[in-house]
Design an enzyme around this catalytic site. Structure first.
Site, PDB file in Angstrom:
ATOM      1  N   ASP A  13      16.509 -72.765 -22.227  1.00 47.58           N
ATOM      2  CA  ASP A  13      16.694 -71.395 -22.716  1.00 47.58           C
ATOM      3  C   ASP A  13      15.751 -70.400 -22.051  1.00 47.58           C
ATOM      4  O   ASP A  13      15.342 -69.409 -22.661  1.00 47.58           O
ATOM      5  CB  ASP A  13      16.526 -71.339 -24.247  1.00 47.58           C
ATOM      6  CG  ASP A  13      17.517 -72.234 -24.957  1.00 47.58           C
ATOM      7  OD1 ASP A  13      18.640 -72.374 -24.451  1.00 47.58           O
ATOM      8  OD2 ASP A  13      17.159 -72.791 -26.010  1.00 47.58           O
ATOM      9  N   GLY A  17      21.058 -68.643 -17.336  1.00 45.49           N
ATOM     10  CA  GLY A  17      22.379 -68.022 -17.243  1.00 45.49           C
ATOM     11  C   GLY A  17      22.287 -66.627 -16.653  1.00 45.49           C
ATOM     12  O   GLY A  17      23.046 -66.256 -15.755  1.00 45.49           O
ATOM     13  N   ALA A  39      24.082 -77.462 -23.329  1.00 50.20           N
ATOM     14  CA  ALA A  39      23.593 -76.217 -22.729  1.00 50.20           C
ATOM     15  C   ALA A  39      24.287 -75.015 -23.361  1.00 50.20           C
ATOM     16  O   ALA A  39      25.427 -75.108 -23.800  1.00 50.20           O
ATOM     17  CB  ALA A  39      23.875 -76.229 -21.227  1.00 50.20           C
ATOM     18  N   GLY A  40      23.560 -73.908 -23.404  1.00 45.83           N
ATOM     19  CA  GLY A  40      24.160 -72.650 -23.832  1.00 45.83           C
ATOM     20  C   GLY A  40      23.584 -71.561 -22.944  1.00 45.83           C
ATOM     21  O   GLY A  40      22.400 -71.272 -23.026  1.00 45.83           O
ATOM     22  N   THR A  42      23.729 -67.703 -21.655  1.00 47.65           N
ATOM     23  CA  THR A  42      24.223 -66.387 -22.043  1.00 47.65           C
ATOM     24  C   THR A  42      24.187 -65.451 -20.840  1.00 47.65           C
ATOM     25  O   THR A  42      23.185 -65.373 -20.142  1.00 47.65           O
ATOM     26  CB  THR A  42      23.332 -65.785 -23.148  1.00 47.65           C
ATOM     27  OG1 THR A  42      23.040 -66.810 -24.084  1.00 47.65           O
ATOM     28  CG2 THR A  42      23.988 -64.608 -23.826  1.00 47.65           C
ATOM     29  N   ARG A 142      27.462 -98.906 -18.222  1.00 50.75           N
ATOM     30  CA  ARG A 142      28.760 -99.193 -17.573  1.00 50.75           C
ATOM     31  C   ARG A 142      29.894 -99.315 -18.592  1.00 50.75           C
ATOM     32  O   ARG A 142      30.827-100.101 -18.430  1.00 50.75           O
ATOM     33  CB  ARG A 142      28.681-100.464 -16.690  1.00 50.75           C
ATOM     34  CG  ARG A 142      28.093-100.296 -15.317  1.00 50.75           C
ATOM     35  CD  ARG A 142      26.618-100.069 -15.227  1.00 50.75           C
ATOM     36  NE  ARG A 142      25.778-100.994 -15.937  1.00 50.75           N
ATOM     37  CZ  ARG A 142      25.195-102.083 -15.401  1.00 50.75           C
ATOM     38  NH1 ARG A 142      25.383-102.376 -14.147  1.00 50.75           N
ATOM     39  NH2 ARG A 142      24.402-102.840 -16.120  1.00 50.75           N
ATOM     40  N   GLN A 223      19.258 -77.181 -19.376  1.00 51.61           N
ATOM     41  CA  GLN A 223      18.019 -77.638 -20.032  1.00 51.61           C
ATOM     42  C   GLN A 223      16.797 -77.192 -19.195  1.00 51.61           C
ATOM     43  O   GLN A 223      16.886 -76.198 -18.505  1.00 51.61           O
ATOM     44  CB  GLN A 223      18.033 -79.160 -20.244  1.00 51.61           C
ATOM     45  CG  GLN A 223      19.025 -79.630 -21.299  1.00 51.61           C
ATOM     46  CD  GLN A 223      20.445 -79.751 -20.823  1.00 51.61           C
ATOM     47  OE1 GLN A 223      20.710 -80.374 -19.818  1.00 51.61           O
ATOM     48  NE2 GLN A 223      21.387 -79.176 -21.545  1.00 51.61           N
ATOM     49  N   THR A 238      16.203 -84.628 -23.173  1.00 48.94           N
ATOM     50  CA  THR A 238      17.639 -84.849 -23.084  1.00 48.94           C
ATOM     51  C   THR A 238      17.862 -86.103 -22.241  1.00 48.94           C
ATOM     52  O   THR A 238      16.893 -86.730 -21.795  1.00 48.94           O
ATOM     53  CB  THR A 238      18.352 -83.595 -22.548  1.00 48.94           C
ATOM     54  OG1 THR A 238      19.760 -83.747 -22.759  1.00 48.94           O
ATOM     55  CG2 THR A 238      18.072 -83.359 -21.061  1.00 48.94           C
ATOM     56  N   GLY A 414      15.263 -57.438 -18.952  1.00 51.83           N
ATOM     57  CA  GLY A 414      16.272 -57.150 -19.971  1.00 51.83           C
ATOM     58  C   GLY A 414      17.438 -58.092 -19.810  1.00 51.83           C
ATOM     59  O   GLY A 414      17.536 -58.831 -18.822  1.00 51.83           O
TER      60      GLY A 414
HETATM   61  P1  GDP Z   1      19.559 -70.373 -20.678  1.00 53.98           P
HETATM   62  O1  GDP Z   1      19.962 -71.521 -21.520  1.00 53.98           O
HETATM   63  O2  GDP Z   1      18.358 -70.679 -19.839  1.00 53.98           O
HETATM   64  O3  GDP Z   1      20.665 -69.793 -19.856  1.00 53.98           O
HETATM   65  O4  GDP Z   1      19.099 -69.238 -21.699  1.00 53.98           O
HETATM   66  P2  GDP Z   1      19.890 -68.758 -23.030  1.00 53.98           P
HETATM   67  O5  GDP Z   1      21.069 -67.978 -22.594  1.00 53.98           O
HETATM   68  O6  GDP Z   1      20.092 -69.900 -23.944  1.00 53.98           O
HETATM   69  O7  GDP Z   1      18.792 -67.850 -23.694  1.00 53.98           O
HETATM   70  C1  GDP Z   1      18.222 -66.791 -22.989  1.00 53.98           C
HETATM   71  C2  GDP Z   1      18.484 -65.490 -23.753  1.00 53.98           C
HETATM   72  O8  GDP Z   1      17.649 -64.504 -23.188  1.00 53.98           O
HETATM   73  C3  GDP Z   1      19.896 -64.950 -23.638  1.00 53.98           C
HETATM   74  O9  GDP Z   1      20.252 -64.354 -24.854  1.00 53.98           O
HETATM   75  C4  GDP Z   1      19.794 -63.900 -22.517  1.00 53.98           C
HETATM   76  O10 GDP Z   1      20.754 -62.858 -22.666  1.00 53.98           O
HETATM   77  C5  GDP Z   1      18.416 -63.388 -22.766  1.00 53.98           C
HETATM   78  N1  GDP Z   1      17.694 -62.870 -21.599  1.00 53.98           N
HETATM   79  C6  GDP Z   1      17.664 -63.357 -20.332  1.00 53.98           C
HETATM   80  N2  GDP Z   1      16.799 -62.646 -19.579  1.00 53.98           N
HETATM   81  C7  GDP Z   1      16.274 -61.700 -20.394  1.00 53.98           C
HETATM   82  C8  GDP Z   1      15.296 -60.677 -20.208  1.00 53.98           C
HETATM   83  O11 GDP Z   1      14.707 -60.505 -19.155  1.00 53.98           O
HETATM   84  N3  GDP Z   1      15.008 -59.906 -21.315  1.00 53.98           N
HETATM   85  C9  GDP Z   1      15.622 -60.071 -22.514  1.00 53.98           C
HETATM   86  N4  GDP Z   1      15.275 -59.265 -23.511  1.00 53.98           N
HETATM   87  N5  GDP Z   1      16.534 -61.032 -22.714  1.00 53.98           N
HETATM   88  C10 GDP Z   1      16.847 -61.843 -21.680  1.00 53.98           C
HETATM   89  P1  IMO Z   2      20.023 -74.835 -21.960  1.00 51.20           P
HETATM   90  O1  IMO Z   2      20.793 -75.251 -20.720  1.00 51.20           O
HETATM   91  C1  IMO Z   2      17.227 -75.932 -25.101  1.00 51.20           C
HETATM   92  C2  IMO Z   2      17.271 -80.102 -26.443  1.00 51.20           C
HETATM   93  C3  IMO Z   2      17.698 -80.351 -27.878  1.00 51.20           C
HETATM   94  C4  IMO Z   2      16.829 -81.570 -28.181  1.00 51.20           C
HETATM   95  C5  IMO Z   2      16.861 -82.346 -26.885  1.00 51.20           C
HETATM   96  C6  IMO Z   2      17.906 -83.461 -26.836  1.00 51.20           C
HETATM   97  O2  IMO Z   2      20.723 -73.841 -22.796  1.00 51.20           O
HETATM   98  O3  IMO Z   2      18.621 -74.467 -21.594  1.00 51.20           O
HETATM   99  P2  IMO Z   2      20.555 -83.416 -26.526  1.00 51.20           P
HETATM  100  O4  IMO Z   2      21.625 -82.792 -27.356  1.00 51.20           O
HETATM  101  O5  IMO Z   2      20.503 -82.944 -25.130  1.00 51.20           O
HETATM  102  O6  IMO Z   2      20.543 -84.928 -26.604  1.00 51.20           O
HETATM  103  O7  IMO Z   2      19.174 -82.945 -27.245  1.00 51.20           O
HETATM  104  O8  IMO Z   2      17.145 -81.395 -25.864  1.00 51.20           O
HETATM  105  N1  IMO Z   2      18.232 -79.332 -25.604  1.00 51.20           N
HETATM  106  C7  IMO Z   2      18.063 -78.053 -25.274  1.00 51.20           C
HETATM  107  N2  IMO Z   2      17.122 -77.164 -25.632  1.00 51.20           N
HETATM  108  N3  IMO Z   2      18.179 -75.578 -24.222  1.00 51.20           N
HETATM  109  C8  IMO Z   2      19.121 -76.460 -23.821  1.00 51.20           C
HETATM  110  O9  IMO Z   2      20.009 -76.192 -22.850  1.00 51.20           O
HETATM  111  C9  IMO Z   2      19.114 -77.749 -24.399  1.00 51.20           C
HETATM  112  N4  IMO Z   2      19.891 -78.844 -24.251  1.00 51.20           N
HETATM  113  C10 IMO Z   2      19.338 -79.807 -24.994  1.00 51.20           C
HETATM  114  O10 IMO Z   2      17.410 -79.261 -28.704  1.00 51.20           O
HETATM  115  O11 IMO Z   2      15.497 -81.164 -28.401  1.00 51.20           O
HETATM  116 MG    MG Z   3      20.368 -71.961 -23.503  1.00 47.90          MG
END
Ligand code: GDP
Ligand code: IMO
Ligand code: MG
Length: 427
Positions: A13, A17, A39-40, A42, A142, A223, A238, A414
């Site tokens: 996080d 993205g 993964a998530g 944004t 496997r 991750q 993970t 931002g």
């Molecule tokens: P990822 O899993 O690494 O792609 O990150 P996520 O999307 O899970 O979480 C990052 C969050 O931070 C998202 O809601 C993005 O829109 C937001 N974000 C990314 N860069 C910035 C930044 O520079 N400033 C702010 N305020 N938000 C950001």
């Molecule tokens: P992005 O790509 C943050 C964390 C879970 C847990 C551990 C194992 O958005 O950065 P899993 O379901 O993979 O077996 O969980 O890994 N985890 C993440 N934490 N961002 C992620 O992906 C994650 N994917 C898995 O919360 O601690």
């Molecule tokens: Mg994420």
């Protein structure tokens, strides 16, 4: 330069993205190579926000090819839902390719993910419960089913009947759970295979051809380094390799083809899920950052744990990934703070250590050594040039680069694509 890997340097996080989306404008291809829909990612573009779990963030650009490579574990229902989600928003997916070698997340993987967490009780890992860990377990033992199997009904029937017999035995005998019905699962997954057919391809060939032709290929890590199964905080990790080397393995690309590795660094730290977190803030400062930064999980909605930036972690990430540049994100979230802290070392027993301990027990009992820095207390979201940042913000960035011993490549101020400062040509 044509092949660039983007990795998370912390616990996920970090804003991968957003960075991938920003870089995708210059890329011809974006590749996901490990992880699954745990993964998530944004992406914010104009007044639209997109949340992607499997499809590479480059999909928002009409001319960028997107690849889900062999190292990803794919829940076909989630993939097809994500395709629909994009179509409903007017985004075409004909440029998407999915590896026939990628392993499938099966319905029993979700059940085993929950069962394992339940049995661990207070020792649980805090997984995303998406079946990712059990799918990688079956791959390693496997016992996996791959996407390509779905295109050969007899091969799939044979494989599924053997695997499901084993899973049903475990479910009913060890856990007292209901068994899965073979025919229902067989029919359902064949239908998924039919729906995914236009996307299924030999992706290692496609990716290598693109690199060899000098096209710009971006590898989108999921991750983060500290969640790597070998180089993270095992067992609170993970089940894949989020580090740069994982891109080569998952995509089927040799390390000699990679030109740059960018590490995405959140300007502070967050962690969702359990496990050690030395610089965690359990006070009102941490709560303030969580609210200011809307730090709630993209995939599970869980509140993220918050802490100061930890440069012991960052140096570890620099080493295991071979970082060539830093992309610092979310600097704007710290706008209101009058002072900031950065962990520069750990105190353990009577010693001060600057390398990440290779034992979970030691990492769990270290005390961070902090350096205190001045905040800037003004909004920086509109800034587009490094020299226009307040001097305290520049000092903070310079100190991060100095402690990490990696140059700054990009700063994000931002959520918007445009809220980005570039410091060097990125390709
Ligand atoms: P990822 O899993 O690494 O792609 O990150 P996520 O999307 O899970 O979480 C990052 C969050 O931070 C998202 O809601 C993005 O829109 C937001 N974000 C990314 N860069 C910035 C930044 O520079 N400033 C702010 N305020 N938000 C950001
Ligand atoms: P992005 O790509 C943050 C964390 C879970 C847990 C551990 C194992 O958005 O950065 P899993 O379901 O993979 O077996 O969980 O890994 N985890 C993440 N934490 N961002 C992620 O992906 C994650 N994917 C898995 O919360 O601690
Ligand atoms: Mg994420």
């Amino acid at each position: 330069m044509s092949a660039v890997i983007v990795v998370g340097t912390q616990w996920g996080d970090e804003g991968k993205g957003k960075i991938i989306d920003f870089l995708s404008e210059q890329a011809n291809m974006v590749v996901r190579h490990q992880g699954g829909n745990n993964a998530g990612h944004t992406v914010v573009s104009g007044d639209r926000e997109y949340k992607l779990h499997l499809i590479p963030s480059g999909i928002l650009y009409p001319d960028t090819d997107c690849v889900i490579a062999s190292g990803v574990v794919v829940d076909p229902r989630v993939l097809l839902d994500e395709v629909d989600y994009l179509h409903q928003r007017g985004i075409q997916t004909d440029r998407l390719r999915v590896s026939s070698e990628a392993h499938l997340i099966m319905p029993y993987h979700l059940v085993f993910d929950s069962l394992a967490e339940d049995r661990l009780g207070s020792q649980k890992l805090g997984t995303t419960l998406r079946g990712v860990g059990p799918a990688y377990m079956d791959k390693a033992s496997r016992m996996g089913v791959r996407i390509g199997d779905l295109l050969q009904p007899e091969v799939f029937r044979d494989r599924l009947s053997r695997v499901l017999a084993e899973k049903n035995h475990l479910l009913s005998k060890a856990y007292g759970r209901d068994e899965f019905d073979f025919d229902a699962m067989f029919t359902q997954y064949l239908a998924y295979g039919e729906a995914m057919k236009p996307y299924i391809a030999n992706t290692s060939v496609i990716i290598n051809q693109a690199i060899d032709a000098g096209r710009r290929v971006l590898f989108e890590g999921a991750q983060g380094t500290m969640l790597d199964i070998d180089h993270g905080t095992y067992p609170f990790v993970t089940s894949s390799h989020p580090i740069a080397g994982g891109a080569c393995i998952g995509a089927g690309v040799g390390p000699t083809k990679i030109d740059q590795v960018y590490g995405v660094v959140k300007a502070y730290t967050s962690r969702v899920g359990d496990g050690p977190f030395p610089s965690e803030l359990l006070d009102s400062v941490g709560d303030g950052i969580r609210e200011e930064g809307h730090e709630y999980g993209t995939t599970t909605g869980r509140p993220r744990r918050i802490g100061w930036l930890d440069t012991v972690v960052l140096r570890h990430a620099s080493r295991v990934n071979g970082l060539t540049g830093l992309a610092v994100t979310r600097l704007d979230v710290l706008d209101r703070l009058d002072t900031l802290k950065v962990a520069v070392a750990y105190r353990y027993g009577g010693d001060v250590v600057t390398e990440l301990p290779d034992s979970l027990e030691r990492l769990s009992s270290v005390e961070p050594v902090y350096e205190t820095m001045q905040g800037w207390q003004r909004s920086i979201t509109e800034v587009r040039r490094l020299e226009d940042l307040p001097s305290a913000a520049r000092r903070y960035l310079d100190r991060i680069a100095e402690l990490a011993e990696v140059p700054l490549a990009l700063v994000s101020v931002g959520r918007e694509r445009t809220s980005t400062i570039t410091l060097q040509p990125l390709f």
